[in-house]
Design a protein around this motif. Structure first.
Motif, PDB file in Angstrom:
ATOM      1  N   ASN A 129      25.921  41.025  49.513  1.00 14.43           N
ATOM      2  CA  ASN A 129      26.216  40.352  48.242  1.00 14.43           C
ATOM      3  C   ASN A 129      26.108  41.310  47.051  1.00 14.43           C
ATOM      4  O   ASN A 129      26.859  41.199  46.084  1.00 14.43           O
ATOM      5  N   ILE A 130      25.168  42.249  47.144  1.00 19.16           N
ATOM      6  CA  ILE A 130      25.062  43.260  46.087  1.00 19.16           C
ATOM      7  C   ILE A 130      26.269  44.197  46.141  1.00 19.16           C
ATOM      8  O   ILE A 130      26.825  44.578  45.103  1.00 19.16           O
ATOM      9  N   MET A 131      26.691  44.549  47.362  1.00 22.45           N
ATOM     10  CA  MET A 131      27.871  45.399  47.519  1.00 22.45           C
ATOM     11  C   MET A 131      29.113  44.714  46.949  1.00 22.45           C
ATOM     12  O   MET A 131      29.957  45.351  46.300  1.00 22.45           O
ATOM     13  N   LYS A 132      29.260  43.428  47.164  1.00 25.53           N
ATOM     14  CA  LYS A 132      30.413  42.685  46.660  1.00 25.53           C
ATOM     15  C   LYS A 132      30.514  42.756  45.132  1.00 25.53           C
ATOM     16  O   LYS A 132      31.604  42.613  44.575  1.00 25.53           O
ATOM     17  N   ALA A 133      29.379  42.996  44.498  1.00 29.13           N
ATOM     18  CA  ALA A 133      29.358  43.043  43.031  1.00 29.13           C
ATOM     19  C   ALA A 133      30.123  44.244  42.479  1.00 29.13           C
ATOM     20  O   ALA A 133      30.388  44.298  41.280  1.00 29.13           O
ATOM     21  N   LEU A 136      33.883  48.228  33.473  1.00 33.19           N
ATOM     22  CA  LEU A 136      34.131  49.571  32.941  1.00 33.19           C
ATOM     23  C   LEU A 136      35.343  49.621  32.019  1.00 33.19           C
ATOM     24  O   LEU A 136      35.467  50.543  31.207  1.00 33.19           O
ATOM     25  N   PHE A 137      36.237  48.653  32.133  1.00 37.37           N
ATOM     26  CA  PHE A 137      37.472  48.672  31.346  1.00 37.37           C
ATOM     27  C   PHE A 137      37.478  47.603  30.249  1.00 37.37           C
ATOM     28  O   PHE A 137      38.521  47.258  29.715  1.00 37.37           O
ATOM     29  N   THR A 138      36.277  47.138  29.921  1.00 38.93           N
ATOM     30  CA  THR A 138      36.122  46.121  28.883  1.00 38.93           C
ATOM     31  C   THR A 138      35.459  46.735  27.650  1.00 38.93           C
ATOM     32  O   THR A 138      34.495  47.495  27.784  1.00 38.93           O
ATOM     33  N   PRO A 139      35.955  46.393  26.435  1.00 42.82           N
ATOM     34  CA  PRO A 139      37.105  45.533  26.150  1.00 42.82           C
ATOM     35  C   PRO A 139      38.417  46.267  26.438  1.00 42.82           C
ATOM     36  O   PRO A 139      38.514  47.471  26.183  1.00 42.82           O
ATOM     37  N   PRO A 140      39.414  45.568  26.968  1.00 43.26           N
ATOM     38  CA  PRO A 140      40.685  46.233  27.290  1.00 43.26           C
ATOM     39  C   PRO A 140      41.445  46.641  26.036  1.00 43.26           C
ATOM     40  O   PRO A 140      41.573  45.867  25.105  1.00 43.26           O
ATOM     41  N   GLU A 141      41.937  47.882  26.041  1.00 44.21           N
ATOM     42  CA  GLU A 141      42.666  48.393  24.882  1.00 44.21           C
ATOM     43  C   GLU A 141      44.092  48.819  25.219  1.00 44.21           C
ATOM     44  O   GLU A 141      44.805  49.321  24.358  1.00 44.21           O
ATOM     45  N   SER A 142      44.501  48.621  26.479  1.00 44.49           N
ATOM     46  CA  SER A 142      45.841  49.027  26.889  1.00 44.49           C
ATOM     47  C   SER A 142      46.265  48.206  28.091  1.00 44.49           C
ATOM     48  O   SER A 142      45.461  47.483  28.697  1.00 44.49           O
ATOM     49  N   ASP A 143      47.554  48.349  28.474  1.00 47.69           N
ATOM     50  CA  ASP A 143      48.053  47.702  29.694  1.00 47.69           C
ATOM     51  C   ASP A 143      47.282  48.193  30.913  1.00 47.69           C
ATOM     52  O   ASP A 143      47.011  47.412  31.831  1.00 47.69           O
ATOM     53  N   VAL A 144      46.944  49.469  30.924  1.00 47.40           N
ATOM     54  CA  VAL A 144      46.200  50.026  32.058  1.00 47.40           C
ATOM     55  C   VAL A 144      44.826  49.386  32.157  1.00 47.40           C
ATOM     56  O   VAL A 144      44.383  49.004  33.248  1.00 47.40           O
ATOM     57  N   ASP A 145      44.131  49.239  31.037  1.00 52.70           N
ATOM     58  CA  ASP A 145      42.810  48.602  31.048  1.00 52.70           C
ATOM     59  C   ASP A 145      42.888  47.172  31.576  1.00 52.70           C
ATOM     60  O   ASP A 145      42.080  46.751  32.412  1.00 52.70           O
ATOM     61  N   ARG A 146      43.866  46.424  31.092  1.00 52.76           N
ATOM     62  CA  ARG A 146      43.993  45.024  31.512  1.00 52.76           C
ATOM     63  C   ARG A 146      44.286  44.917  33.002  1.00 52.76           C
ATOM     64  O   ARG A 146      43.727  44.066  33.702  1.00 52.76           O
ATOM     65  N   MET A 147      45.162  45.794  33.485  1.00 50.25           N
ATOM     66  CA  MET A 147      45.480  45.741  34.918  1.00 50.25           C
ATOM     67  C   MET A 147      44.324  46.259  35.756  1.00 50.25           C
ATOM     68  O   MET A 147      44.084  45.755  36.862  1.00 50.25           O
ATOM     69  N   ALA A 148      43.605  47.255  35.278  1.00 46.67           N
ATOM     70  CA  ALA A 148      42.444  47.763  36.010  1.00 46.67           C
ATOM     71  C   ALA A 148      41.394  46.673  36.179  1.00 46.67           C
ATOM     72  O   ALA A 148      40.752  46.578  37.236  1.00 46.67           O
ATOM     73  N   ILE A 149      41.209  45.850  35.165  1.00 45.51           N
ATOM     74  CA  ILE A 149      40.284  44.715  35.273  1.00 45.51           C
ATOM     75  C   ILE A 149      40.752  43.766  36.376  1.00 45.51           C
ATOM     76  O   ILE A 149      39.971  43.354  37.242  1.00 45.51           O
ATOM     77  N   ASP A 150      42.046  43.440  36.368  1.00 40.94           N
ATOM     78  CA  ASP A 150      42.602  42.544  37.394  1.00 40.94           C
ATOM     79  C   ASP A 150      42.421  43.122  38.793  1.00 40.94           C
ATOM     80  O   ASP A 150      42.026  42.412  39.728  1.00 40.94           O
ATOM     81  N   VAL A 151      42.703  44.409  38.931  1.00 40.46           N
ATOM     82  CA  VAL A 151      42.639  45.053  40.244  1.00 40.46           C
ATOM     83  C   VAL A 151      41.201  45.166  40.727  1.00 40.46           C
ATOM     84  O   VAL A 151      40.882  44.800  41.873  1.00 40.46           O
ATOM     85  N   CYS A 152      40.323  45.699  39.894  1.00 35.63           N
ATOM     86  CA  CYS A 152      38.919  45.852  40.292  1.00 35.63           C
ATOM     87  C   CYS A 152      38.309  44.504  40.690  1.00 35.63           C
ATOM     88  O   CYS A 152      37.650  44.381  41.720  1.00 35.63           O
ATOM     89  N   LEU A 153      38.569  43.521  39.869  1.00 35.69           N
ATOM     90  CA  LEU A 153      37.940  42.212  40.048  1.00 35.69           C
ATOM     91  C   LEU A 153      38.475  41.468  41.268  1.00 35.69           C
ATOM     92  O   LEU A 153      37.712  40.767  41.953  1.00 35.69           O
ATOM     93  N   ASN A 154      39.764  41.637  41.575  1.00 38.01           N
ATOM     94  CA  ASN A 154      40.405  40.700  42.507  1.00 38.01           C
ATOM     95  C   ASN A 154      40.993  41.298  43.776  1.00 38.01           C
ATOM     96  O   ASN A 154      41.618  40.576  44.552  1.00 38.01           O
ATOM     97  N   HIS A 155      40.811  42.586  44.035  1.00 36.66           N
ATOM     98  CA  HIS A 155      41.484  43.166  45.194  1.00 36.66           C
ATOM     99  C   HIS A 155      40.838  42.794  46.528  1.00 36.66           C
ATOM    100  O   HIS A 155      41.351  43.150  47.591  1.00 36.66           O
ATOM    101  N   MET A 198      31.097  39.604  32.652  1.00 34.00           N
ATOM    102  CA  MET A 198      30.263  40.573  31.940  1.00 34.00           C
ATOM    103  C   MET A 198      28.775  40.274  32.084  1.00 34.00           C
ATOM    104  O   MET A 198      27.932  41.093  31.725  1.00 34.00           O
ATOM    105  N   ALA A 199      28.435  39.103  32.623  1.00 34.75           N
ATOM    106  CA  ALA A 199      27.019  38.726  32.711  1.00 34.75           C
ATOM    107  C   ALA A 199      26.288  39.480  33.821  1.00 34.75           C
ATOM    108  O   ALA A 199      25.060  39.615  33.784  1.00 34.75           O
ATOM    109  N   LEU A 200      27.031  39.995  34.805  1.00 34.04           N
ATOM    110  CA  LEU A 200      26.406  40.675  35.940  1.00 34.04           C
ATOM    111  C   LEU A 200      25.879  42.043  35.535  1.00 34.04           C
ATOM    112  O   LEU A 200      26.521  42.760  34.768  1.00 34.04           O
ATOM    113  N   LYS A 201      24.732  42.439  36.095  1.00 34.13           N
ATOM    114  CA  LYS A 201      24.139  43.747  35.826  1.00 34.13           C
ATOM    115  C   LYS A 201      24.042  44.535  37.131  1.00 34.13           C
ATOM    116  O   LYS A 201      23.957  43.948  38.210  1.00 34.13           O
TER     117      LYS A 201
END
Length: 421
Positions: free
Chosen positions: A285-289, A297-316, A335-338
């Protein structure tokens, strides 16, 4: 059309192209578009573009185009994937171009003068090799080779375009106007290339940092996954008639975002990340985090790459059928996870097209690469076993439409797989 008007329209076209190229952040995709644009500006039929690798003193082909041969293929099909490198020396035209930083304009490579200049004072140290022509059945005539440089004069690569065409489709030499346009274009895009090169270095450093923590996540792995992802998307985009400009923007962001899919592992404790043997449920469960921490790492998103990196990291690691074996599910506040926290319990799994397309593509590309390569805990799978496994997960772990696309372009994916190690 008057010469002045034609000149004005060409410069205007180049300005528009350069503006579009400046939006591309990925180095490889930029090189592809530089080559296509150069051929378009002076109506060249074919060409190749090479990147310079200083540590190895080699030029490596990044992309090639051939309109004559492409016209023989069905819509959406691509020419064979090429992967080769050669030493930078004076024996080859591209090597000499990189060394001398000179533009080389040859009217007919099969009837090349022994001298570079009309005064016959400088002998050509290089020769044209007809091997590619013999293998492909194509006939090279005129050739224009231009160095691509940083603002400080450092060589980044070489652009080579082949067979200028007149209005009737006949091969002609590259005239003075064509040489002027392409030299001017190369100077301007060299600055764009420099920025993309530095962007790639930044992303590579981020990936290497994660790689120091987790040796399984090698630079070759993320490069392959990134390339696989773009190939899958390209076929998807053709199938769905996605407009060219939208396609360029998406694949540019995807190429970089895919490289970052597992960077969140940098925040996973060593005793879990490098553990020999199976993980406990708590450790798993810690690994899944890592999916959630990577997105942070890509928050707050400032570009198309940042926004897609969030989608990819979070959901792949989500499952297409909504199976809770996929994770982390739908989160109200990632963002609440540490670091060191376990991933939250999955209450609302994502399903189907709720999962961003970019993450669905990277999910498939990542598993394909993981199966086809040896890891510390497993042997390399055969291609047959890999394909059977991916087919068995169609509609379960993977988007069935993407699996169908994967099967159709498998030969190209395998060529990339063998080329990047």
């Amino acid at each position: 059309m008057k010469t002045f008007d034609k000149h004005h329209l060409t410069l205007k076209k180049m300005t528009q192209i350069e503006r579009r190229l400046s939006e591309i952040k990925d180095e490889d995709l930029l090189l592809e578009n530089i080559l296509i644009s150069a051929c378009d500006i002076v109506n060249a039929d074919a060409g190749s573009i090479y990147s310079y690798h200083e540590s190895k003193n080699t030029l490596k082909i990044k992309y090639s185009v051939n309109k004559t041969q492409q016209a023989k293929l069905a819509k959406g099909e691509k020419l064979p994937y090429l992967a080769f490198a050669f030493p930078v020396d004076s024996d080859t035209i591209c090597g000499y171009c990189a060394l001398s930083k000179k533009t080389i304009n040859i009217p007919d490579v099969y009837n090349m003068s022994e001298y570079e200049d009309e005064a016959m004072t400088v002998k050509r140290p290089y020769k044209f090799s007809p091997t590619t022509d013999m293998l492909s059945g194509y006939h090279t005539t005129s050739m224009l080779t231009i160095p691509l440089m940083m603002t400080n004069g450092k060589i980044l690569g070489v652009l080579q375009i082949i067979n200028a065409r007149d209005s009737k489709g006949n091969d002609i030499p590259f005239d003075e106007a064509a040489e002027f346009y392409i030299s001017h274009f190369a100077t301007n895009v060299g600055q764009i290339y420099e920025y993309a090169y530095l962007t790639k270095q930044t992303i590579s450093r981020l990936v290497r940092t994660a790689g120091f923590r987790d040796p399984k996540e090698t630079g070759a792995h993320v490069e392959r996954v990134s390339n696989f992802a773009v190939e899958i998307y390209d076929k998807y985009a053709v199938k769905h008639d996605i407009p060219e400009r939208e396609r360029y923007r998406y694949r540019n962001a995807l190429k970089l975002a895919a490289k970052c899919h597992d960077v969140g592992k940098v925040a996973i404790p060593d005793q879990i990340l490098k553990k020999n043997g199976p993980l406990t449920d708590e450790e798993r469960n810690i690994m899944k985090a890592h999916t959630i921490l990577g997105a942070q790492l890509f928050t707050p998103p400032e570009s198309d790459v940042d926004r897609m990196a969030i989608d990819v990291c979070l959901n792949h690691h989500q499952f297409y059928n909504g199976d809770p074996k996929g994770y982390p599910g739908k989160l109200d506040d990632y963002m609440a996870l540490k670091p060191g926290d376990p991933a939250p319990s999955i209450i609302n799994p994502l399903k189907g097209e709720e999962i961003p397309l970019s993450a669905r593509i990277v999910s498939l590309a990542d598993v394909y690469d993981a199966l086809r390569h040896m890891r510390s805990y497993k042997k390399e799978w055969t291609l047959e076993d890999t394909v059977n496994e991916i087919k068995s997960q169609s509609g379960k772990q993977f988007d069935p439409e993407l699996v169908d696309i994967f099967i159709k372009i498998l030969d190209r994916l395998e060529a990339i797989n063998k080329a990047i190690s």
